[in-house]
Design an enzyme around this catalytic site. Structure first.
Site, PDB file in Angstrom:
ATOM      1  N   ARG A  81       0.959  -1.404   0.046  1.00 39.84           N
ATOM      2  CA  ARG A  81       0.152  -0.024   0.178  1.00 39.84           C
ATOM      3  C   ARG A  81       0.688   1.332  -0.348  1.00 39.84           C
ATOM      4  O   ARG A  81       0.376   2.293  -0.897  1.00 39.84           O
ATOM      5  CB  ARG A  81      -1.028   0.274   1.191  1.00 39.84           C
ATOM      6  CG  ARG A  81      -1.816   1.791   1.433  1.00 39.84           C
ATOM      7  CD  ARG A  81      -2.935   1.284   1.954  1.00 39.84           C
ATOM      8  NE  ARG A  81      -2.024   1.864   3.196  1.00 39.84           N
ATOM      9  CZ  ARG A  81      -2.470   0.151   5.184  1.00 39.84           C
ATOM     10  NH1 ARG A  81      -2.603  -0.455   4.613  1.00 39.84           N
ATOM     11  NH2 ARG A  81      -1.510   0.982   5.642  1.00 39.84           N
ATOM     12  N   TYR A 133     -16.454  17.404 -14.541  1.00 41.63           N
ATOM     13  CA  TYR A 133     -16.402  15.772 -14.577  1.00 41.63           C
ATOM     14  C   TYR A 133     -18.064  15.793 -13.814  1.00 41.63           C
ATOM     15  O   TYR A 133     -17.678  16.164 -13.292  1.00 41.63           O
ATOM     16  CB  TYR A 133     -15.323  14.581 -14.373  1.00 41.63           C
ATOM     17  CG  TYR A 133     -15.099  13.731 -14.049  1.00 41.63           C
ATOM     18  CD1 TYR A 133     -16.503  12.779 -14.591  1.00 41.63           C
ATOM     19  CD2 TYR A 133     -15.116  12.954 -12.253  1.00 41.63           C
ATOM     20  CE1 TYR A 133     -17.148  11.614 -14.088  1.00 41.63           C
ATOM     21  CE2 TYR A 133     -15.626  11.650 -12.347  1.00 41.63           C
ATOM     22  CZ  TYR A 133     -16.048  10.503 -13.144  1.00 41.63           C
ATOM     23  OH  TYR A 133     -16.729   9.396 -12.559  1.00 41.63           O
ATOM     24  N   ASP A 210      -7.044  19.647 -13.968  1.00 41.44           N
ATOM     25  CA  ASP A 210      -8.041  17.970 -14.326  1.00 41.44           C
ATOM     26  C   ASP A 210      -7.435  18.197 -15.579  1.00 41.44           C
ATOM     27  O   ASP A 210      -7.553  18.930 -16.359  1.00 41.44           O
ATOM     28  CB  ASP A 210      -8.830  18.321 -14.214  1.00 41.44           C
ATOM     29  CG  ASP A 210      -9.222  16.420 -14.196  1.00 41.44           C
ATOM     30  OD1 ASP A 210      -8.366  15.668 -15.233  1.00 41.44           O
ATOM     31  OD2 ASP A 210     -10.148  15.909 -13.996  1.00 41.44           O
ATOM     32  N   LYS A 235      -8.960   6.737 -19.317  1.00 35.11           N
ATOM     33  CA  LYS A 235      -8.635   7.589 -20.081  1.00 35.11           C
ATOM     34  C   LYS A 235      -7.330   7.358 -20.701  1.00 35.11           C
ATOM     35  O   LYS A 235      -7.298   6.241 -20.897  1.00 35.11           O
ATOM     36  CB  LYS A 235      -9.135   8.946 -19.816  1.00 35.11           C
ATOM     37  CG  LYS A 235     -10.527   8.743 -18.831  1.00 35.11           C
ATOM     38  CD  LYS A 235     -11.979   8.018 -18.719  1.00 35.11           C
ATOM     39  CE  LYS A 235     -12.810   8.586 -17.343  1.00 35.11           C
ATOM     40  NZ  LYS A 235     -12.870   8.762 -16.743  1.00 35.11           N
TER      41      LYS A 235
END
Length: 428
Positions: A81, A133, A210, A235
């Site tokens: 992690r 978004y 972004d 994406k």
């Protein structure tokens, strides 16, 4: 070298970024790009000599834990992690591609967003562009606002209005450019200058961009003064519609350390296998983006001026001279991605028949993959945005968003044409 590449063809001019722009084809001619981008994409993060057995392709390290030489003596990796060799290879590559020094991967784009928001505290203020978004809008207004963080969403193209919403408590300025789904262009440099002027002599807000719709191949927000750049790797960066990931890149070492702590403490770690797939996808980003741009510009031009343009009341693509921020887009970006939005004549009934009639384009959410997708934001990706806000932004029931893939452009145009025919044949 052809006349096109030399930039001597009639109707071709040299853009501010040093790349040629062909106004007849409405396409950048790729004679210039961020130096070494393709080489960095192909090789960075994958030095064979970092491994004992010198693999050309970084291995997938699936181990969740790593042997330590003594109690309390922490090696480079101790628990997956906190860090993982495959994730490191991906992060090193993305940092280089974005022009940053540090990258932090997360299990989704929204997971990356949540890491950034965890830098804030109750009483802080977020100034966010209004067209983002749908998941970002939902997260900011329905989750983050419940924890004592105020959020204002304002049109970023009206810089005077945007500036008027700055507060003394503004800790984060969130830009998305191009925006989703209206493809507005935020002036990153101007926004950075405005924030620096407003907070002269004070601690400045974090400025996040972004970069999902542009990708690092066409836009580098860090070079324009942004503090952090965030992307949904799902994406364009991955580009194969088979990985859900996000990434944050910065040049700010202090913020990088804080975000790495949050990677460990909050825990939105991507799997090693996803990091391997995303790195493999990133290797061909520059090749795919060129075809996305070529195809999207061909379709946008056809929608605006072609035989079916009578069925379209508005076409939105930053590469079209009709786009209100077209000149800004040419200055700020190296080119354009595969995103096109348009308003179909009629309403939701016509839009629905159109989308159901497509054969090459798939009716689906998401974007940025090799395949072409089409959707209706008002009832799909942006359904969670309140209707009154959708109306202000321009997300009507007749606004169609296309994610143009890398298929043959003539096949995509033929598919759109036959779908228009189905819609308006039924109306005759």
């Amino acid at each position: 070298m052809s006349d096109h590449i030399n930039g001597t063809t009639n109707g071709t001019t040299n853009g501010a970024n040093g790349h040629d722009y062909d106004y007849e084809s409405k396409s950048f001619l790729h004679s210039s790009h961020f130096p070494g981008f393709g080489t960095h994409a192909a090789h960075h993060g994958s030095d064979p000599d970092k491994w004992d057995f010198s693999p050309i392709v970084p291995p997938i390290s699936l181990s969740t834990t790593f042997k330590q030489s003594a109690p309390g003596v922490v090696p480079k990796y101790d628990y997956s992690r906190a860090g993982n060799p495959t994730r490191t290879a991906f992060e090193e590559c993305l940092a280089k591609m974005e022009g940053g020094t540090q990258a932090m991967a997360a299990s989704s784009g929204l997971a990356a967003t949540s890491l950034i928001i965890n830098l804030l505290k109750a009483g802080d203020h977020i100034l966010c562009c209004d067209d983002v978004y749908g998941g970002t809008n939902r997260y900011f207004n329905k989750v983050v606002s419940r924890f004592g963080v105020d959020v204002d969403m304002v049109d970023p193209t009206n810089l005077e209005l945007f500036e008027s919403k700055i507060r003394d408590t503004t800790a984060l300025v969130w830009l998305e450019t191009p925006t989703n789904p209206m493809l507005k262009i935020c002036d990153i440099k101007a926004t950075v200058a405005m924030v620096e002027r407003k907070f002269a002599g004070k601690e400045k807000p974090i400025i996040v961009v972004d970069n999902t719709f542009a990708s690092p191949y066409f836009q580098r927000p860090l070079d324009l003064g942004a503090t952090l750049v965030m992307s949904s790797v799902t994406k364009y960066i991955n580009g194969h519609t088979d990985v859900c990931m996000g990434v944050i890149v910065t040049k700010n070492e202090d913020l990088a350390q804080r975000l790495r702590f949050l990677q460990l403490a909050v825990g939105p770690a991507p799997s090693p296998f996803d990091c391997y797939l995303a790195l493999r996808g990133a290797r061909t980003l520059h090749l795919r983006m060129r075809q996305h741009e070529t195809n999207s510009l061909a379709i946008a031009n056809w929608l605006e001026t072609g035989e079916k343009s009578k069925y379209v009341s508005k076409v939105i693509h930053p590469g079209l001279p009709s786009h209100p921020q077209h000149e800004l887009a040419k200055r700020q970006m190296k080119g354009f991605s595969g995103m096109v939005s348009f308003v179909i004549e009629g309403g939701i009934a016509e839009a629905t028949v159109f989308l159901q009639s497509l054969k090459v384009f798939a009716l689906a959410e998401s974007l940025g993959g090799y395949e072409s997708l089409a959707e209706l934001p008002s009832v799909m990706t942006h359904a969670s945005v309140p209707p009154e806000q959708r109306k202000i932004i321009g997300i009507s029931d007749s606004l169609v968003r296309l994610s143009v893939g890398i298929e043959e452009p003539e096949d995509l145009i033929a598919d759109l044409a036959q779908a228009f025919d189905v819609v308006y044949a039924k109306k005759c």
